[in-house]
Motif scaffolding. Structure first.
Motif, PDB file in Angstrom:
ATOM      1  N   HIS A  39       0.819  -1.216   0.000  1.00 16.50           N
ATOM      2  CA  HIS A  39       0.000   0.000   0.000  1.00 16.50           C
ATOM      3  C   HIS A  39       0.854   1.268   0.000  1.00 16.50           C
ATOM      4  O   HIS A  39       0.322   2.368  -0.128  1.00 16.50           O
ATOM      5  CB  HIS A  39      -0.938   0.008   1.216  1.00 16.50           C
ATOM      6  N   ILE A  40       2.181   1.125   0.136  1.00 17.11           N
ATOM      7  CA  ILE A  40       3.083   2.268   0.069  1.00 17.11           C
ATOM      8  C   ILE A  40       3.576   2.394  -1.372  1.00 17.11           C
ATOM      9  O   ILE A  40       4.299   1.533  -1.870  1.00 17.11           O
ATOM     10  CB  ILE A  40       4.279   2.103   1.031  1.00 17.11           C
ATOM     11  N   LYS A  41       3.187   3.448  -2.048  1.00 12.34           N
ATOM     12  CA  LYS A  41       3.447   3.596  -3.484  1.00 12.34           C
ATOM     13  C   LYS A  41       4.756   4.347  -3.725  1.00 12.34           C
ATOM     14  O   LYS A  41       4.777   5.546  -4.023  1.00 12.34           O
ATOM     15  CB  LYS A  41       2.280   4.300  -4.161  1.00 12.34           C
ATOM     16  N   LEU A  42       5.857   3.629  -3.583  1.00 11.97           N
ATOM     17  CA  LEU A  42       7.178   4.223  -3.787  1.00 11.97           C
ATOM     18  C   LEU A  42       7.905   3.598  -4.979  1.00 11.97           C
ATOM     19  O   LEU A  42       9.135   3.553  -5.004  1.00 11.97           O
ATOM     20  CB  LEU A  42       8.028   4.053  -2.519  1.00 11.97           C
TER      21      LEU A  42
ATOM     22  N   GLU B  64      -1.098  18.401  16.226  1.00 13.34           N
ATOM     23  CA  GLU B  64      -0.568  19.294  15.198  1.00 13.34           C
ATOM     24  C   GLU B  64      -1.076  18.942  13.811  1.00 13.34           C
ATOM     25  O   GLU B  64      -1.494  17.813  13.546  1.00 13.34           O
ATOM     26  CB  GLU B  64       0.963  19.287  15.243  1.00 13.34           C
ATOM     27  N   SER B  65      -0.983  19.907  12.926  1.00 12.01           N
ATOM     28  CA  SER B  65      -1.469  19.727  11.565  1.00 12.01           C
ATOM     29  C   SER B  65      -0.475  18.925  10.733  1.00 12.01           C
ATOM     30  O   SER B  65       0.687  18.751  11.112  1.00 12.01           O
ATOM     31  CB  SER B  65      -1.687  21.090  10.899  1.00 12.01           C
ATOM     32  N   LYS B  66      -0.948  18.482   9.586  1.00  9.27           N
ATOM     33  CA  LYS B  66      -0.094  17.723   8.672  1.00  9.27           C
ATOM     34  C   LYS B  66       1.102  18.559   8.235  1.00  9.27           C
ATOM     35  O   LYS B  66       2.235  18.067   8.184  1.00  9.27           O
ATOM     36  CB  LYS B  66      -0.916  17.259   7.470  1.00  9.27           C
ATOM     37  N   GLU B  67       0.869  19.810   7.916  1.00 16.48           N
ATOM     38  CA  GLU B  67       1.954  20.682   7.473  1.00 16.48           C
ATOM     39  C   GLU B  67       2.992  20.882   8.563  1.00 16.48           C
ATOM     40  O   GLU B  67       4.205  20.870   8.302  1.00 16.48           O
ATOM     41  CB  GLU B  67       1.387  22.039   7.028  1.00 16.48           C
ATOM     42  N   GLN B  68       2.564  21.069   9.792  1.00 13.65           N
ATOM     43  CA  GLN B  68       3.499  21.207  10.909  1.00 13.65           C
ATOM     44  C   GLN B  68       4.348  19.945  11.071  1.00 13.65           C
ATOM     45  O   GLN B  68       5.559  20.030  11.301  1.00 13.65           O
ATOM     46  CB  GLN B  68       2.728  21.490  12.199  1.00 13.65           C
ATOM     47  N   LEU B  69       3.735  18.791  10.954  1.00  9.56           N
ATOM     48  CA  LEU B  69       4.464  17.530  11.111  1.00  9.56           C
ATOM     49  C   LEU B  69       5.466  17.331   9.987  1.00  9.56           C
ATOM     50  O   LEU B  69       6.582  16.854  10.221  1.00  9.56           O
ATOM     51  CB  LEU B  69       3.476  16.368  11.168  1.00  9.56           C
ATOM     52  N   ILE B  70       5.095  17.688   8.771  1.00 15.50           N
ATOM     53  CA  ILE B  70       6.035  17.579   7.642  1.00 15.50           C
ATOM     54  C   ILE B  70       7.257  18.438   7.899  1.00 15.50           C
ATOM     55  O   ILE B  70       8.405  18.006   7.715  1.00 15.50           O
ATOM     56  CB  ILE B  70       5.352  17.973   6.318  1.00 15.50           C
TER      57      ILE B  70
ATOM     58  N   ILE C  33       4.725  10.370   2.741  1.00 18.37           N
ATOM     59  CA  ILE C  33       4.772  11.123   3.999  1.00 18.37           C
ATOM     60  C   ILE C  33       3.349  11.391   4.499  1.00 18.37           C
ATOM     61  O   ILE C  33       3.057  11.220   5.699  1.00 18.37           O
ATOM     62  CB  ILE C  33       5.543  12.446   3.807  1.00 18.37           C
ATOM     63  N   GLU C  34       2.466  11.777   3.612  1.00 19.33           N
ATOM     64  CA  GLU C  34       1.088  12.044   4.012  1.00 19.33           C
ATOM     65  C   GLU C  34       0.398  10.766   4.486  1.00 19.33           C
ATOM     66  O   GLU C  34      -0.387  10.794   5.446  1.00 19.33           O
ATOM     67  CB  GLU C  34       0.325  12.682   2.860  1.00 19.33           C
TER      68      GLU C  34
ATOM     69  N   SER D 282      -1.826   7.682   8.876  1.00 14.93           N
ATOM     70  CA  SER D 282      -1.876   6.405   9.578  1.00 14.93           C
ATOM     71  C   SER D 282      -1.462   6.561  11.037  1.00 14.93           C
ATOM     72  O   SER D 282      -2.105   6.009  11.948  1.00 14.93           O
ATOM     73  CB  SER D 282      -0.966   5.399   8.875  1.00 14.93           C
ATOM     74  N   THR D 283      -0.394   7.310  11.276  1.00 14.84           N
ATOM     75  CA  THR D 283       0.079   7.494  12.648  1.00 14.84           C
ATOM     76  C   THR D 283      -0.938   8.271  13.464  1.00 14.84           C
ATOM     77  O   THR D 283      -1.211   7.941  14.632  1.00 14.84           O
ATOM     78  CB  THR D 283       1.438   8.210  12.657  1.00 14.84           C
ATOM     79  N   LYS D 284      -1.508   9.325  12.881  1.00 17.94           N
ATOM     80  CA  LYS D 284      -2.544  10.088  13.579  1.00 17.94           C
ATOM     81  C   LYS D 284      -3.722   9.180  13.959  1.00 17.94           C
ATOM     82  O   LYS D 284      -4.252   9.263  15.080  1.00 17.94           O
ATOM     83  CB  LYS D 284      -3.036  11.233  12.689  1.00 17.94           C
TER      84      LYS D 284
END
Length: 352
Positions: free
Chosen positions: A57-60, A203-209, A228-229, A234-236
């Protein structure tokens, strides 16, 4: 010789016999402990995955293609020759498994802001890779457009919070192999830091990035940004579930927590289940994190009939699984400068 002299001689002989027996007893008690840390690792017992073992499921795929293209066969051959000349006891199979983990490490560096190094064996291959300066620079430029720096060694120091975060991200990105826990040292020995869990809770997604991930690579490569998103979402989700569960189960009963982990973690293998347990138990302040994780690991080993799933996390059959183990005939040739899985060297990669 009088009666007194004879008595002294007999007493002296008895004392010598007693001391010899105690010395032999001490050695016999110590020997099993020493042998328990020396295991034969058969790296030929499984095949190295053709890809990097990234979870489906990780599209890398695009990142993996760039890595394979950048790591040219001629470069790989020169690196392997150099490393095996220095590590005469290392087999081809052992080298290939450890090279796989170095490639996985570079994937983590592409995604995370900072990635400490927790395996001396993987780090040694990285050191040899750095000796080919032009090839290494080309590799990094092709992979993420900038150098993955290797800081000089400093004193090995405990980094339990960083190690727990490393374990969490590794478990979300990669499927475990039979040797993951041996090469990286045991996973999930340390709780995730409470401030980190609070970050994901509030915290927001942008802050975590900006704070935790490689924002430069995310801005250049869509698949890295997407991954990353995915990790943040998933972690949230795990953190929010764990907060809700903890607040509704103030007694922290182990059986309730275990069933929560199994039913709510979405785990597809033992490593993901153990990661979910690590996150939940990190929130509990009862001082029983290590005990709870050990119990969970033992149950999973029994559930899998003593298979390799527990060994992949570094728990199976040992209270410590580290790359410092070595043995004759297919054993591990790497040496760890720190026996704790929470210790890291001064070297590490990642991006701002």
């Amino acid at each position: 010789m009088g009666f007194l002299g004879a008595a002294i001689v007999i007493a002296g002989v008895g004392l010598v016999v007693y001391l010899v027996k105690q010395s032999s007893k001490g050695r016999s008690q110590q020997r099993p402990r020493s042998n328990s840390r020396r295991r034969t690792i058969d790296y030929t017992s499984a095949n190295v995955p053709l890809n990097l073992g990234i979870r489906p499921h990780i599209k890398l795929e695009a990142l993996e293609r760039r890595l394979n293209k950048a790591f040219a066969p001629s470069f790989q051959e020169k690196l392997k020759m150099r490393h095996l000349q220095a590590q005469s006891a290392m087999s081809d199979a052992e080298y290939e498994w450890k090279l796989l983990e170095l490639k996985r490490y570079f994937v983590m560096c592409s995604i995370m802001r900072n990635v400490p190094m927790f395996s001396s064996a993987v780090d040694e291959i990285w050191h040899d890779m750095l000796m080919f300066t032009r090839e290494y620079q080309h590799f990094c430029d092709e992979l993420i457009g900038t150098t993955i720096h290797h800081a000089p060694h400093s004193n090995v120091q405990p980094m339990p919070g960083d190690r727990a975060w490393f374990d969490w991200v590794y478990s979300q990105l990669f499927e475990p192999t039979p040797f993951s826990g041996h090469i990286w040292n045991a996973f999930f020995r340390n709780p995730l830091p409470k401030p980190l869990l609070e970050q994901f809770h509030r915290e927001s997604k942008e802050q975590l990035i900006n704070q935790l991930f490689n924002r430069d690579a995310a801005s250049k490569y869509p698949e890295i940004k997407e991954t990353i998103e995915q990790l943040i979402d998933s972690t949230k989700e795990h953190v929010h579930r764990a907060y809700d569960h903890s607040s509704n189960h103030t007694d922290n009963h182990y059986d309730d927590n275990r069933e929560y982990n199994r039913s709510s973690s979405g785990a597809t293998d033992t490593m993901m289940l153990m990661a979910g347990s690590m996150l939940l138990y990190s929130m509990m302040d009862d001082g029983a994190f290590e005990q709870r994780m050990q119990m969970q690991a033992e149950e999973e080993e029994q559930r899998n009939d003593g298979g390799t799933s527990g060994a992949a996390c570094g728990y199976a059959g040992s209270s410590c699984s580290s790359d410092s183990d070595s043995s004759d005939g297919g054993g591990d040739s790497g040496g760890s400068s720190c026996s704790s899985s929470s210790c890291g060297s001064g070297c590490g990669g990642g991006g701002d």
